[in-house]
Write a protein that holds these residues in place. Sequence first.
Motif, PDB file in Angstrom:
ATOM      1  N   SER A 139       0.330  -1.238  -0.070  1.00 37.04           N
ATOM      2  CA  SER A 139      -0.174  -0.175   0.246  1.00 37.04           C
ATOM      3  C   SER A 139       0.814   1.429   0.470  1.00 37.04           C
ATOM      4  O   SER A 139       0.423   2.152  -0.389  1.00 37.04           O
ATOM      5  CB  SER A 139      -0.927  -0.342   0.896  1.00 37.04           C
ATOM      6  OG  SER A 139      -0.349  -0.275   2.276  1.00 37.04           O
ATOM      7  N   ASP A 140       2.109   1.061   0.604  1.00 36.88           N
ATOM      8  CA  ASP A 140       3.125   1.956   0.638  1.00 36.88           C
ATOM      9  C   ASP A 140       3.538   3.034  -1.369  1.00 36.88           C
ATOM     10  O   ASP A 140       3.647   3.814  -0.903  1.00 36.88           O
ATOM     11  CB  ASP A 140       4.691   1.889   1.101  1.00 36.88           C
ATOM     12  CG  ASP A 140       4.335   1.686   2.306  1.00 36.88           C
ATOM     13  OD1 ASP A 140       3.316   2.523   3.372  1.00 36.88           O
ATOM     14  OD2 ASP A 140       5.060   0.690   3.494  1.00 36.88           O
TER      15      ASP A 140
ATOM     16  N   ASN B  88       0.654   3.381  -3.602  1.00 32.48           N
ATOM     17  CA  ASN B  88      -0.175   3.673  -4.580  1.00 32.48           C
ATOM     18  C   ASN B  88       0.042   5.363  -4.530  1.00 32.48           C
ATOM     19  O   ASN B  88       0.252   5.948  -4.132  1.00 32.48           O
ATOM     20  CB  ASN B  88      -1.540   3.615  -2.453  1.00 32.48           C
ATOM     21  CG  ASN B  88      -1.848   1.629  -3.118  1.00 32.48           C
ATOM     22  OD1 ASN B  88      -1.386   1.561  -3.537  1.00 32.48           O
ATOM     23  ND2 ASN B  88      -2.805   2.029  -1.871  1.00 32.48           N
ATOM     24  N   GLY B  89      -0.525   5.436  -5.735  1.00 35.27           N
ATOM     25  CA  GLY B  89       0.095   6.620  -6.111  1.00 35.27           C
ATOM     26  C   GLY B  89       1.067   7.277  -6.877  1.00 35.27           C
ATOM     27  O   GLY B  89       1.212   8.109  -6.858  1.00 35.27           O
TER      28      GLY B  89
ATOM     29  N   LEU C  36      -0.506  -6.250  -9.176  1.00 34.41           N
ATOM     30  CA  LEU C  36      -0.615  -5.234  -8.431  1.00 34.41           C
ATOM     31  C   LEU C  36      -2.261  -5.286  -7.889  1.00 34.41           C
ATOM     32  O   LEU C  36      -2.755  -5.057  -7.068  1.00 34.41           O
ATOM     33  CB  LEU C  36      -0.356  -3.718  -9.458  1.00 34.41           C
ATOM     34  CG  LEU C  36       1.372  -3.825  -9.543  1.00 34.41           C
ATOM     35  CD1 LEU C  36       1.106  -2.218 -10.814  1.00 34.41           C
ATOM     36  CD2 LEU C  36       1.670  -2.736  -8.519  1.00 34.41           C
TER      37      LEU C  36
ATOM     38  N   ASN D  93      -3.844  -5.125  -4.940  1.00 32.94           N
ATOM     39  CA  ASN D  93      -5.022  -4.718  -4.608  1.00 32.94           C
ATOM     40  C   ASN D  93      -3.977  -2.924  -4.416  1.00 32.94           C
ATOM     41  O   ASN D  93      -4.199  -1.968  -3.952  1.00 32.94           O
ATOM     42  CB  ASN D  93      -5.359  -4.164  -3.327  1.00 32.94           C
ATOM     43  CG  ASN D  93      -6.735  -5.483  -3.498  1.00 32.94           C
ATOM     44  OD1 ASN D  93      -7.225  -5.482  -4.564  1.00 32.94           O
ATOM     45  ND2 ASN D  93      -7.418  -6.173  -2.347  1.00 32.94           N
ATOM     46  N   ALA D  94      -2.704  -2.896  -5.276  1.00 35.51           N
ATOM     47  CA  ALA D  94      -2.164  -1.978  -5.069  1.00 35.51           C
ATOM     48  C   ALA D  94      -2.626  -0.929  -6.384  1.00 35.51           C
ATOM     49  O   ALA D  94      -2.225  -1.380  -6.806  1.00 35.51           O
ATOM     50  CB  ALA D  94      -0.685  -2.482  -5.458  1.00 35.51           C
ATOM     51  N   THR D  95      -2.368   0.172  -6.154  1.00 33.88           N
ATOM     52  CA  THR D  95      -3.298   1.432  -6.628  1.00 33.88           C
ATOM     53  C   THR D  95      -1.557   2.032  -8.221  1.00 33.88           C
ATOM     54  O   THR D  95      -0.629   2.865  -6.517  1.00 33.88           O
ATOM     55  CB  THR D  95      -3.636   2.500  -6.779  1.00 33.88           C
ATOM     56  OG1 THR D  95      -4.581   1.737  -5.687  1.00 33.88           O
ATOM     57  CG2 THR D  95      -4.542   3.496  -7.060  1.00 33.88           C
TER      58      THR D  95
END
Length: 300
Positions: free
Chosen positions: A186-187, A189-190, A210, A214-216
């Motif tokens: 999650s780190d 993400n974005g 990804l 569930n990584a964005t």
Amino acid sequence: MRMNLHHLAIFHAIAETGSISAAAGRVHVSQPALSRELKDFEGRLGVVLFERLPRGMRLTEPGKVLHAYSARLFAVADSAQAAMRDFADARTGQLSIGASNTVGTYVLPRLVANFRSTFPQVGISLFVGNTEQVAQGVADLRFTLGFVEGPIRVEGIVAKEFSRDELVPVVAAQHPLAGRKRATPSDINGLPLLMREPGSGTRELITELLRQLNATAGSIVEFSNTEALKQAAIHGGGIAWLPGISVTRDLQDGSLVRLPIDSLAIERSFSIIRREGAYEVPAVDAFVGMIQTSSVCSTV
């Protein structure tokens, strides 16, 4: 109307050379005769294939489309001619090889050099592209042999693994995540990502990972070349997944840092691909045999 192959060969020669005079020399036809043949061909098709410029010829949009077809057709014809010439002896012949980026850049050059030292009379051509391009080229008979590092989505192709490699998630030394001792998916993400182009087997593997985590992804910059992608990562362009074989020195000297997120690493296979049921000339079998008995697995 059936397309005249003689006219198509003349068109292809002009498209490849960019001029009437050079094409005339290639196909052994006088310039006036070649110009008449081209005009007749355009009349039969009902389209203009070239813009006549003061210095040379430039393809029109219909010409560009036809050139794509003629290039594939004559590449297959060349492969067929080579196969007929070479299927008696592994010591002679022509190998037309397609390879995806990592294998073509970091693995095959050494193997090709080793093979040529044993079989100096064998001619070798090597195309380096993405997995999709290589697989389609093998299916279309433009390549007698392919080497890829991603999933195959083309029918009529058989694949056999010959080695494995790891895609390593890396960032530049000054990246905010570089100093972390521990991080989670999650780190990222974005955050900006550096990726290969669509059609790349590497990109397909990363995209699927990804999704599973569930990584964005943040903004994505695309590269068609692994070395260019690596340089962008070194200069702080974002997070990249690079072949382990390509970043050993960069990790040692600190210009790149491996992200401390084990779940972001990807192990993948390197595969030899062939057209199903295709006859293999002895030179192909000799090359594949050399790879299977080489130390490539311990160096990749």
